[in-house]
Design a protein around this motif. Structure first.
Motif: not given
Length: 112
Positions: A11-14, A21-23, A29-31, A37-38
């Motif tokens: 979890l912390f690695h991710a 984190r930005a993703m 806000r939702g799917p 996302l890119a």
């Protein structure tokens, strides 16, 4: 290493990468599809997919595929283990700081 520790490490690695984190912040806000996302990033699509794979392996996001479109969303309660761990670390430190503050504050009555 205890199993819960391995999960926290993943979890912390991710969450240790600013792009991931930005993703996650976008998914609050939702799917969103991979292409959505890119969009804000200056990186190749395979790199975005790799970042999403790290988030999925950590259990932070889940994905579904309909046709050629893969959509990601936050996994329910995925960040709770990190928040709980941080909370357990913060409480003892805050108590020590409170005692130090009381010791250093000349306005407190030390006779109590």
């Amino acid at each position: 290493m205890p199993k819960y520790q391995e999960g926290l490490d993943r979890l912390f690695h991710a969450l240790g990468d600013a792009s991931r984190r930005a993703m996650v912040e976008r998914l609050v806000r939702g799917p969103a599809s991979v292409s959505e996302l890119a969009r804000p990033f200056d990186m190749a699509m395979p790199s975005v997919v790799q970042h999403l794979g790290v988030l999925e392996a950590a259990g932070i996001v889940v994905s579904t595929k309909v046709g050629r479109v893969r959509t990601y969303q936050l996994a329910p309660n995925a960040l709770n283990p990190a928040a709980e761990w941080i909370g357990r670390q913060r409480l003892p430190a805050e108590r020590r700081l409170d005692r130090l503050g009381a010791f250093l504050d000349p306005s407190t009555d030390k006779e109590k």
